[in-house]
Design a protein around this motif. Structure first.
Motif, PDB file in Angstrom:
ATOM      1  N   ALA A  55       0.829  -1.214   0.000  1.00  0.00           N
ATOM      2  CA  ALA A  55       0.000   0.000   0.000  1.00  0.00           C
ATOM      3  C   ALA A  55       0.857   1.255   0.000  1.00  0.00           C
ATOM      4  O   ALA A  55       0.437   2.294   0.505  1.00  0.00           O
ATOM      5  CB  ALA A  55      -0.921  -0.015   1.225  1.00  0.00           C
ATOM      6  N   THR A  56       2.055   1.175  -0.535  1.00  0.00           N
ATOM      7  CA  THR A  56       2.928   2.351  -0.550  1.00  0.00           C
ATOM      8  C   THR A  56       2.966   2.952  -1.955  1.00  0.00           C
ATOM      9  O   THR A  56       2.737   2.256  -2.938  1.00  0.00           O
ATOM     10  CB  THR A  56       4.376   1.982  -0.175  1.00  0.00           C
ATOM     11  N   PRO A  57       3.298   4.251  -2.039  1.00  0.00           N
ATOM     12  CA  PRO A  57       3.434   4.853  -3.375  1.00  0.00           C
ATOM     13  C   PRO A  57       4.556   4.181  -4.174  1.00  0.00           C
ATOM     14  O   PRO A  57       4.637   4.356  -5.379  1.00  0.00           O
ATOM     15  CB  PRO A  57       3.794   6.311  -3.076  1.00  0.00           C
ATOM     16  N   ASP A  91       7.862  -0.258  -7.582  1.00  0.00           N
ATOM     17  CA  ASP A  91       9.272  -0.636  -7.409  1.00  0.00           C
ATOM     18  C   ASP A  91       9.402  -1.921  -6.604  1.00  0.00           C
ATOM     19  O   ASP A  91      10.218  -2.783  -6.902  1.00  0.00           O
ATOM     20  CB  ASP A  91      10.038   0.472  -6.672  1.00  0.00           C
ATOM     21  N   LEU A  92       8.576  -2.027  -5.539  1.00  0.00           N
ATOM     22  CA  LEU A  92       8.697  -3.197  -4.665  1.00  0.00           C
ATOM     23  C   LEU A  92       8.250  -4.467  -5.368  1.00  0.00           C
ATOM     24  O   LEU A  92       8.762  -5.548  -5.101  1.00  0.00           O
ATOM     25  CB  LEU A  92       7.865  -2.986  -3.387  1.00  0.00           C
ATOM     26  N   LEU A  93       7.290  -4.329  -6.287  1.00  0.00           N
ATOM     27  CA  LEU A  93       6.757  -5.510  -6.979  1.00  0.00           C
ATOM     28  C   LEU A  93       7.685  -6.017  -8.065  1.00  0.00           C
ATOM     29  O   LEU A  93       7.610  -7.186  -8.457  1.00  0.00           O
ATOM     30  CB  LEU A  93       5.418  -5.172  -7.638  1.00  0.00           C
ATOM     31  N   ARG A 128       6.623  18.006   5.442  1.00  0.00           N
ATOM     32  CA  ARG A 128       6.816  17.736   4.005  1.00  0.00           C
ATOM     33  C   ARG A 128       6.299  16.343   3.679  1.00  0.00           C
ATOM     34  O   ARG A 128       6.647  15.380   4.349  1.00  0.00           O
ATOM     35  CB  ARG A 128       8.309  17.831   3.639  1.00  0.00           C
ATOM     36  N   TRP A 129       5.455  16.269   2.649  1.00  0.00           N
ATOM     37  CA  TRP A 129       4.924  14.980   2.174  1.00  0.00           C
ATOM     38  C   TRP A 129       5.599  14.675   0.840  1.00  0.00           C
ATOM     39  O   TRP A 129       5.534  15.490  -0.085  1.00  0.00           O
ATOM     40  CB  TRP A 129       3.407  15.063   1.965  1.00  0.00           C
ATOM     41  N   THR A 130       6.247  13.534   0.759  1.00  0.00           N
ATOM     42  CA  THR A 130       6.868  13.167  -0.513  1.00  0.00           C
ATOM     43  C   THR A 130       5.940  12.201  -1.258  1.00  0.00           C
ATOM     44  O   THR A 130       5.058  11.596  -0.652  1.00  0.00           O
ATOM     45  CB  THR A 130       8.227  12.473  -0.291  1.00  0.00           C
TER      46      THR A 130
HETATM   47  C1  LIG Z   1      -1.324  17.972   1.911  1.00  0.00           C
HETATM   48  C2  LIG Z   1      -2.351  16.946   1.571  1.00  0.00           C
HETATM   49  C3  LIG Z   1      -3.669  17.176   1.928  1.00  0.00           C
HETATM   50  C4  LIG Z   1      -4.642  16.239   1.615  1.00  0.00           C
HETATM   51  N1  LIG Z   1      -5.935  16.485   1.997  1.00  0.00           N
HETATM   52  C5  LIG Z   1      -6.876  15.549   1.774  1.00  0.00           C
HETATM   53  C6  LIG Z   1      -8.218  15.741   2.222  1.00  0.00           C
HETATM   54  O1  LIG Z   1      -8.539  16.762   2.810  1.00  0.00           O
HETATM   55  N2  LIG Z   1      -9.135  14.764   1.963  1.00  0.00           N
HETATM   56  C7  LIG Z   1      -8.793  13.608   1.323  1.00  0.00           C
HETATM   57  O2  LIG Z   1      -9.655  12.740   1.156  1.00  0.00           O
HETATM   58  N3  LIG Z   1      -7.530  13.400   0.873  1.00  0.00           N
HETATM   59  C8  LIG Z   1      -6.564  14.337   1.082  1.00  0.00           C
HETATM   60  N4  LIG Z   1      -5.281  14.133   0.638  1.00  0.00           N
HETATM   61  C9  LIG Z   1      -4.984  12.905  -0.107  1.00  0.00           C
HETATM   62  C10 LIG Z   1      -4.863  11.725   0.832  1.00  0.00           C
HETATM   63  O3  LIG Z   1      -4.052  12.104   1.932  1.00  0.00           O
HETATM   64  C11 LIG Z   1      -4.186  10.574   0.098  1.00  0.00           C
HETATM   65  O4  LIG Z   1      -4.927  10.243  -1.071  1.00  0.00           O
HETATM   66  C12 LIG Z   1      -4.106   9.337   1.010  1.00  0.00           C
HETATM   67  O5  LIG Z   1      -3.481   9.624   2.249  1.00  0.00           O
HETATM   68  C13 LIG Z   1      -3.307   8.267   0.324  1.00  0.00           C
HETATM   69  O6  LIG Z   1      -3.291   7.144   1.162  1.00  0.00           O
HETATM   70  P1  LIG Z   1      -2.263   5.998   0.902  1.00  0.00           P
HETATM   71  O7  LIG Z   1      -2.430   5.029   2.029  1.00  0.00           O
HETATM   72  O8  LIG Z   1      -2.364   5.502  -0.492  1.00  0.00           O
HETATM   73  O9  LIG Z   1      -0.829   6.692   0.962  1.00  0.00           O
HETATM   74  P2  LIG Z   1      -0.113   7.449   2.134  1.00  0.00           P
HETATM   75  O10 LIG Z   1      -1.071   8.005   3.128  1.00  0.00           O
HETATM   76  O11 LIG Z   1       0.855   8.349   1.442  1.00  0.00           O
HETATM   77  O12 LIG Z   1       0.674   6.287   2.900  1.00  0.00           O
HETATM   78  C14 LIG Z   1       1.718   5.593   2.270  1.00  0.00           C
HETATM   79  C15 LIG Z   1       2.667   5.162   3.367  1.00  0.00           C
HETATM   80  O13 LIG Z   1       3.644   4.306   2.793  1.00  0.00           O
HETATM   81  C16 LIG Z   1       4.869   4.591   3.423  1.00  0.00           C
HETATM   82  N5  LIG Z   1       5.941   4.080   2.551  1.00  0.00           N
HETATM   83  C17 LIG Z   1       6.378   4.567   1.354  1.00  0.00           C
HETATM   84  N6  LIG Z   1       7.371   3.793   0.874  1.00  0.00           N
HETATM   85  C18 LIG Z   1       7.565   2.816   1.783  1.00  0.00           C
HETATM   86  C19 LIG Z   1       8.460   1.695   1.870  1.00  0.00           C
HETATM   87  N7  LIG Z   1       9.337   1.446   0.912  1.00  0.00           N
HETATM   88  N8  LIG Z   1       8.406   0.880   2.947  1.00  0.00           N
HETATM   89  C20 LIG Z   1       7.485   1.121   3.963  1.00  0.00           C
HETATM   90  N9  LIG Z   1       6.610   2.144   3.938  1.00  0.00           N
HETATM   91  C21 LIG Z   1       6.658   2.975   2.861  1.00  0.00           C
HETATM   92  C22 LIG Z   1       4.868   6.093   3.586  1.00  0.00           C
HETATM   93  O14 LIG Z   1       5.793   6.464   4.585  1.00  0.00           O
HETATM   94  C23 LIG Z   1       3.426   6.342   4.009  1.00  0.00           C
HETATM   95  O15 LIG Z   1       3.269   6.254   5.390  1.00  0.00           O
HETATM   96  C24 LIG Z   1      -4.290  15.050   0.937  1.00  0.00           C
HETATM   97  C25 LIG Z   1      -2.956  14.823   0.584  1.00  0.00           C
HETATM   98  C26 LIG Z   1      -1.988  15.749   0.904  1.00  0.00           C
HETATM   99  C27 LIG Z   1      -0.557  15.475   0.534  1.00  0.00           C
END
Ligand SMILES: Cc1cc2nc3c(=O)[nH]c(=O)nc-3n(C[C@H](O)[C@H](O)[C@H](O)COP(=O)(O)OP(=O)(O)OC[C@H]3O[C@@H](n4cnc5c(N)ncnc54)[C@H](O)[C@@H]3O)c2cc1C
Length: 296
Positions: free
Chosen positions: A93-95, A99-101, A240-242
């Motif tokens: 579930a990571t961005p 790469d991991l796959l 900072r969000w990458t």
């Molecule tokens: C500033 C901002 C504001 C937002 N506001 C809203 C909002 O108001 N409403 C809304 O619905 N959405 C909002 N979003 C979008 C929403 O946050 C994202 O769509 C959602 O969080 C994505 O979830 P995810 O689990 O896919 O990824 P993420 O929440 O990004 O989680 C991915 C996780 O994987 C981890 N990771 C990455 N690579 C690795 C690795 N190699 N090994 C282990 N862990 C790893 C990361 O550290 C992270 O914790 C916002 C996004 C941002 C950036």
């Protein structure tokens, strides 16, 4: 949403249709939050996982996922510190899922033919995945009675063409969330500036925290239309969000479809996340639930 029906009701008048839709959905009515902040949901989830005997490891990067050599249905998950975990079921579930796959996909017999069926050319289904951008959030806690009237409502989005502001958005947190206004107390405001559009020149956003806070304060004064002197600032936070907010281009969507179908061929593996489902919790949560269901 709802424009075609509203147009019919307004007998074809676009202006009237839009006016009726806007009246039915005042600013802010389409968003929800959690009293105390969304991070409480994470704490609750961790507590639930641990109550069920699970373990959550934060600050633990996965560097590789590979087949377990001696077990055809097993996987090894390699961590940055060199530790190796074994699993029979995996949710990626990571961005960085693409790469991991890659090593897992390369190990499957189907991977030996490329997209053009050139024997021996490995297909890379992750080609075209958008990495997302770096988004920087600057939160300012301000003492300012001029903000009590919420001069811009809950916030503004900034047009890319704006020349006097670097921020791409401003959220007036204490105008948006009643729990936050209660916590801040009278005359105190939390304002959040957001920086970093996909494709932006990253050097436009200062790396130095003090310079960034100065910029945010100037941008906030312009966007809110009120003077905000430096001594109005009572607190600051920079996050900072990458790899945030991947753009759903046609190439990205095509790559997601490829990765999903390649992952579906791996027993016990499910993929999910905004990189695949699209940005926003309304897309991410149902996709994650569907991914979990495929493994249960
Ligand atoms: C500033 C901002 C504001 C937002 N506001 C809203 C909002 O108001 N409403 C809304 O619905 N959405 C909002 N979003 C979008 C929403 O946050 C994202 O769509 C959602 O969080 C994505 O979830 P995810 O689990 O896919 O990824 P993420 O929440 O990004 O989680 C991915 C996780 O994987 C981890 N990771 C990455 N690579 C690795 C690795 N190699 N090994 C282990 N862990 C790893 C990361 O550290 C992270 O914790 C916002 C996004 C941002 C950036």
């Amino acid at each position: 949403p709802g424009l075609p029906a509203a147009l019919r009701d307004a007998k074809g008048s676009l202006a009237r249709a839009v006016r009726s839709l806007r009246a039915a959905a005042p600013a802010g009515s389409a968003v929800q939050g959690v009293d105390g902040g969304l991070h409480l949901l994470v704490d609750a989830l961790v507590a639930d996982v641990e109550a069920h005997g699970g373990e959550v490891r934060t600050r633990t990067r996965v560097t590789e996922v590979r087949p377990a050599g001696d077990d055809p249905t097993g996987y090894e998950v390699v961590l940055a510190d060199g530790a190796v975990l074994r699993a029979s079921r995996l949710v990626l579930a990571t961005p960085t899922t693409g790469d991991l796959l890659r090593p897992l996909l390369a190990a499957t017999p189907e991977a030996s033919d490329g997209p053009d069926d050139v024997p021996g050319t490995p297909a890379d289904p992750t080609d075209g995945l958008d990495e997302g951008a770096v988004v920087t959030l600057v939160t300012l806690v301000l003492r300012s009675t001029a903000l009590d009237a919420a001069p811009r409502g809950t916030g503004v989005l900034v047009a890319q063409e704006a020349t006097d502001v670097t921020a791409k958005a401003l959220t007036h947190g204490t105008a948006k969330w009643p729990w936050l206004a209660r916590a801040a107390g009278p005359g105190r405001h939390a304002v959040r500036l957001s920086y970093g559009r996909a494709g932006d020149d990253a050097s436009a956003v200062p790396a130095d925290k003090d310079a960034l806070v100065d910029l945010a304060l100037r941008d906030a004064a312009v966007l809110l239309g009120v003077p905000l002197p430096a001594d109005a600032v009572e607190g600051t936070a920079v996050v900072r969000w990458t790899q945030a907010l991947p753009r759903p281009s046609a190439a990205h969507q095509a790559a997601v479809t490829e990765v999903r179908s390649a992952a579906a061929a791996l027993p016990g593996v499910a993929v999910c996340g905004a990189w695949a489902a699209g940005n926003g919790l309304a897309s991410v949560v149902p996709d994650a639930q569907a991914a979990a269901r495929t493994l249960l």
